[in-house]
Design a protein around this motif. Structure first.
Motif, PDB file in Angstrom:
ATOM      1  N   LYS A  92      22.984  21.252   6.683  1.00  0.00           N
ATOM      2  CA  LYS A  92      22.286  20.825   7.892  1.00  0.00           C
ATOM      3  C   LYS A  92      20.857  21.342   7.994  1.00  0.00           C
ATOM      4  O   LYS A  92      19.948  20.639   8.434  1.00  0.00           O
ATOM      5  N   THR A  93      20.652  22.597   7.568  1.00  0.00           N
ATOM      6  CA  THR A  93      19.311  23.176   7.658  1.00  0.00           C
ATOM      7  C   THR A  93      18.337  22.446   6.743  1.00  0.00           C
ATOM      8  O   THR A  93      17.217  22.098   7.141  1.00  0.00           O
ATOM      9  N   LYS A  94      18.775  22.201   5.501  1.00  0.00           N
ATOM     10  CA  LYS A  94      17.907  21.507   4.549  1.00  0.00           C
ATOM     11  C   LYS A  94      17.685  20.059   4.955  1.00  0.00           C
ATOM     12  O   LYS A  94      16.604  19.506   4.753  1.00  0.00           O
ATOM     13  N   VAL A  95      18.724  19.433   5.530  1.00  0.00           N
ATOM     14  CA  VAL A  95      18.579  18.060   6.008  1.00  0.00           C
ATOM     15  C   VAL A  95      17.522  17.995   7.103  1.00  0.00           C
ATOM     16  O   VAL A  95      16.660  17.115   7.101  1.00  0.00           O
ATOM     17  N   LYS A  96      17.582  18.950   8.050  1.00  0.00           N
ATOM     18  CA  LYS A  96      16.613  18.969   9.149  1.00  0.00           C
ATOM     19  C   LYS A  96      15.190  19.104   8.623  1.00  0.00           C
ATOM     20  O   LYS A  96      14.276  18.398   9.084  1.00  0.00           O
ATOM     21  N   ASN A  97      14.995  19.991   7.653  1.00  0.00           N
ATOM     22  CA  ASN A  97      13.654  20.186   7.086  1.00  0.00           C
ATOM     23  C   ASN A  97      13.181  18.940   6.353  1.00  0.00           C
ATOM     24  O   ASN A  97      12.031  18.501   6.509  1.00  0.00           O
ATOM     25  N   SER A  98      14.068  18.365   5.520  1.00  0.00           N
ATOM     26  CA  SER A  98      13.698  17.173   4.758  1.00  0.00           C
ATOM     27  C   SER A  98      13.418  15.992   5.672  1.00  0.00           C
ATOM     28  O   SER A  98      12.480  15.221   5.435  1.00  0.00           O
ATOM     29  N   ARG A  99      14.228  15.871   6.707  1.00  0.00           N
ATOM     30  CA  ARG A  99      14.026  14.784   7.665  1.00  0.00           C
ATOM     31  C   ARG A  99      12.686  14.941   8.375  1.00  0.00           C
ATOM     32  O   ARG A  99      11.944  13.967   8.581  1.00  0.00           O
ATOM     33  N   GLY A 100      12.359  16.162   8.731  1.00  0.00           N
ATOM     34  CA  GLY A 100      11.084  16.414   9.396  1.00  0.00           C
ATOM     35  C   GLY A 100       9.901  16.033   8.527  1.00  0.00           C
ATOM     36  O   GLY A 100       8.929  15.437   8.990  1.00  0.00           O
ATOM     37  N   VAL A 101       9.992  16.391   7.262  1.00  0.00           N
ATOM     38  CA  VAL A 101       8.923  16.053   6.314  1.00  0.00           C
ATOM     39  C   VAL A 101       8.776  14.543   6.213  1.00  0.00           C
ATOM     40  O   VAL A 101       7.663  13.993   6.261  1.00  0.00           O
ATOM     41  N   ALA A 102       9.892  13.848   6.067  1.00  0.00           N
ATOM     42  CA  ALA A 102       9.856  12.397   5.893  1.00  0.00           C
ATOM     43  C   ALA A 102       9.324  11.688   7.141  1.00  0.00           C
ATOM     44  O   ALA A 102       8.482  10.790   7.046  1.00  0.00           O
ATOM     45  N   ILE A 103       9.805  12.110   8.301  1.00  0.00           N
ATOM     46  CA  ILE A 103       9.370  11.463   9.547  1.00  0.00           C
ATOM     47  C   ILE A 103       7.876  11.654   9.785  1.00  0.00           C
ATOM     48  O   ILE A 103       7.162  10.726  10.175  1.00  0.00           O
ATOM     49  N   ASN A 104       7.413  12.870   9.531  1.00  0.00           N
ATOM     50  CA  ASN A 104       5.987  13.116   9.739  1.00  0.00           C
ATOM     51  C   ASN A 104       5.141  12.317   8.752  1.00  0.00           C
ATOM     52  O   ASN A 104       4.047  11.854   9.091  1.00  0.00           O
ATOM     53  N   SER A 105       5.640  12.147   7.536  1.00  0.00           N
ATOM     54  CA  SER A 105       4.924  11.334   6.545  1.00  0.00           C
ATOM     55  C   SER A 105       4.810   9.891   7.018  1.00  0.00           C
ATOM     56  O   SER A 105       3.743   9.260   6.898  1.00  0.00           O
ATOM     57  N   LEU A 106       5.894   9.356   7.562  1.00  0.00           N
ATOM     58  CA  LEU A 106       5.850   7.987   8.072  1.00  0.00           C
ATOM     59  C   LEU A 106       4.860   7.856   9.219  1.00  0.00           C
ATOM     60  O   LEU A 106       4.120   6.871   9.322  1.00  0.00           O
ATOM     61  N   ARG A 107       4.831   8.851  10.086  1.00  0.00           N
ATOM     62  CA  ARG A 107       3.898   8.788  11.216  1.00  0.00           C
ATOM     63  C   ARG A 107       2.444   8.799  10.734  1.00  0.00           C
ATOM     64  O   ARG A 107       1.588   8.122  11.298  1.00  0.00           O
ATOM     65  N   LYS A 108       2.180   9.575   9.709  1.00  0.00           N
ATOM     66  CA  LYS A 108       0.821   9.623   9.159  1.00  0.00           C
ATOM     67  C   LYS A 108       0.435   8.271   8.585  1.00  0.00           C
ATOM     68  O   LYS A 108      -0.696   7.800   8.743  1.00  0.00           O
ATOM     69  N   ILE A 109       1.375   7.624   7.899  1.00  0.00           N
ATOM     70  CA  ILE A 109       1.091   6.307   7.320  1.00  0.00           C
ATOM     71  C   ILE A 109       0.869   5.279   8.419  1.00  0.00           C
ATOM     72  O   ILE A 109      -0.112   4.523   8.410  1.00  0.00           O
ATOM     73  N   PHE A 110       1.764   5.258   9.411  1.00  0.00           N
ATOM     74  CA  PHE A 110       1.654   4.263  10.485  1.00  0.00           C
ATOM     75  C   PHE A 110       0.453   4.513  11.393  1.00  0.00           C
ATOM     76  O   PHE A 110       0.076   3.630  12.169  1.00  0.00           O
ATOM     77  N   ALA A 111      -0.154   5.694  11.296  1.00  0.00           N
ATOM     78  CA  ALA A 111      -1.372   5.960  12.066  1.00  0.00           C
ATOM     79  C   ALA A 111      -2.508   5.033  11.633  1.00  0.00           C
ATOM     80  O   ALA A 111      -3.456   4.800  12.389  1.00  0.00           O
ATOM     81  N   ASP A 112      -2.419   4.491  10.416  1.00  0.00           N
ATOM     82  CA  ASP A 112      -3.432   3.570   9.905  1.00  0.00           C
ATOM     83  C   ASP A 112      -3.077   2.112  10.177  1.00  0.00           C
ATOM     84  O   ASP A 112      -3.700   1.196   9.640  1.00  0.00           O
ATOM     85  N   PHE A 113      -2.037   1.907  10.977  1.00  0.00           N
ATOM     86  CA  PHE A 113      -1.637   0.567  11.395  1.00  0.00           C
ATOM     87  C   PHE A 113      -1.916   0.410  12.891  1.00  0.00           C
ATOM     88  O   PHE A 113      -1.965   1.380  13.631  1.00  0.00           O
ATOM     89  N   THR A 114      -2.065  -0.821  13.320  1.00  0.00           N
ATOM     90  CA  THR A 114      -2.262  -1.121  14.730  1.00  0.00           C
ATOM     91  C   THR A 114      -0.953  -1.566  15.363  1.00  0.00           C
ATOM     92  O   THR A 114      -0.220  -2.370  14.781  1.00  0.00           O
ATOM     93  N   ASP A 115      -0.669  -1.047  16.551  1.00  0.00           N
ATOM     94  CA  ASP A 115       0.426  -1.559  17.378  1.00  0.00           C
ATOM     95  C   ASP A 115       1.825  -1.270  16.830  1.00  0.00           C
ATOM     96  O   ASP A 115       2.743  -2.067  17.050  1.00  0.00           O
ATOM     97  N   VAL A 116       1.998  -0.153  16.134  1.00  0.00           N
ATOM     98  CA  VAL A 116       3.331   0.243  15.682  1.00  0.00           C
ATOM     99  C   VAL A 116       3.417   1.760  15.677  1.00  0.00           C
ATOM    100  O   VAL A 116       2.452   2.445  15.329  1.00  0.00           O
ATOM    101  N   SER A 117       4.558   2.295  16.077  1.00  0.00           N
ATOM    102  CA  SER A 117       4.745   3.742  16.034  1.00  0.00           C
ATOM    103  C   SER A 117       6.220   4.068  15.858  1.00  0.00           C
ATOM    104  O   SER A 117       7.099   3.263  16.172  1.00  0.00           O
ATOM    105  N   LEU A 118       6.459   5.253  15.362  1.00  0.00           N
ATOM    106  CA  LEU A 118       7.815   5.758  15.171  1.00  0.00           C
ATOM    107  C   LEU A 118       8.132   6.713  16.315  1.00  0.00           C
ATOM    108  O   LEU A 118       7.459   7.727  16.496  1.00  0.00           O
ATOM    109  N   VAL A 119       9.161   6.371  17.096  1.00  0.00           N
ATOM    110  CA  VAL A 119       9.485   7.089  18.321  1.00  0.00           C
ATOM    111  C   VAL A 119      10.789   7.855  18.164  1.00  0.00           C
ATOM    112  O   VAL A 119      11.741   7.373  17.545  1.00  0.00           O
ATOM    113  N   TYR A 120      10.811   9.063  18.766  1.00  0.00           N
ATOM    114  CA  TYR A 120      12.041   9.860  18.818  1.00  0.00           C
ATOM    115  C   TYR A 120      12.419  10.048  20.283  1.00  0.00           C
ATOM    116  O   TYR A 120      11.652  10.576  21.077  1.00  0.00           O
ATOM    117  N   GLU A 121      13.614   9.561  20.624  1.00  0.00           N
ATOM    118  CA  GLU A 121      14.040   9.624  22.018  1.00  0.00           C
ATOM    119  C   GLU A 121      15.568   9.607  22.080  1.00  0.00           C
ATOM    120  O   GLU A 121      16.210   8.821  21.371  1.00  0.00           O
TER     121      GLU A 121
END
Length: 267
Positions: A92-121
């Motif tokens: 679980k600990t490694k999954v949480k870290n890996s997931r965090g890395v992946a999600i943040n990477s996606l957010r950085k990529i989508f920052a260069d797109f218009t009108d789309v975002s990755l939401v956590y709720e």
């Protein structure tokens, strides 16, 4: 999925660096370049707001996460389920870290797109996008949900499907359910278009749909019958017989049996 604007991001997980650089503009199947777009038919392709192909920024795992986000749609994918699917062998600990890395990477990529975002709720991740963002899967779903709309936008539908099979390069079994959900509805729409274009005498479009159907079901008899009839109507008996022979070979390879119906049955 929502057609609303960009939602506020509510999580704070860590990030990862991109792969090798590349910045080439790309055109969609109609020849028109489309910014802020993501393609799930054929080769996975992502075009940012500047019109640059940024597909290389999406590692294999990031691409898989994107597909899961579209699969789970507006409901979102539970954070624990995402971890189980993407990192089944980690604790679980490694999954949480890996997931965090992946999600943040996606957010950085989508920052260069218009009108789309990755939401956590509510412990779920989901994509929120508006009309400036284009995904061929989302548009295809809109078209096949309404026969009149589909017929009115037939060239666009053909352009989407001409890119290649849905999730063509995604062979992981975790996507099998998604494919099984999409392909029957898609195939039904394609077969309807084969019939409609054949009756209307729109033979070129009909043959394009026949070719597309064979990428979905290589031994679909309705597609073979329509293809042969159209080619014979156009005086192309040699091409019709070639189509039959190709189908005959595929039928033997797929079923292990010889095709029981002769060419003359379909003409």
């Amino acid at each position: 999925m929502s057609d609303g604007g960009v939602a506020e991001v509510k999580t704070d997980e860590a990030g990862e660096a991109p792969d090798t650089p590349q910045a080439a503009a790309i055109s969609d199947a109609s020849g028109e370049q489309r910014c802020d777009s993501l393609y799930l038919f054929g080769r996975f392709t992502a075009i940012d707001s500047r019109g640059h192909d940024v597909s290389h920024m999406f590692t294999s795992r990031l691409r898989s996460i994107v597909v899961l986000l579209f699969q789970y749609g507006a409901d979102g994918i539970d954070t624990s389920l995402l971890g189980e699917l993407m990192w089944p062998d980690k604790d679980k600990t490694k999954v949480k870290n890996s997931r965090g890395v992946a999600i943040n990477s996606l957010r950085k990529i989508f920052a260069d797109f218009t009108d789309v975002s990755l939401v956590y709720e509510d412990r779920k991740f989901r994509l929120v996008y508006g009309r400036e963002f284009y995904c061929d899967y989302v548009r295809c779903r809109e078209l096949i949900s309404d026969e009149k709309l589909l017929s009115a936008h037939r060239p666009e539908f053909l352009d989407i499907l001409s890119r290649g099979r849905f999730l063509k390069d995604f062979s992981d079994p975790i996507f099998d359910d998604f494919k099984r959900k999409v392909e029957p509805t898609l195939e039904s729409a394609v077969l309807h278009q084969i019939q409609e274009t054949c009756v209307a005498g729109q033979y070129e479009e009909c043959m394009r749909f026949v070719e597309i159907e064979f990428t979905i079901d290589p031994v679909n008899e309705e597609a073979l019958s329509s293809g042969i009839r159209v080619l014979m109507q156009c005086g192309e008996e040699k091409k019709a017989r070639r189509l039959y022979r190709k189908y005959e070979e595929e039928y033997l390879k797929t079923t292990g049996e010889s095709l029981p119906k002769p060419f003359d049955f379909f003409r």
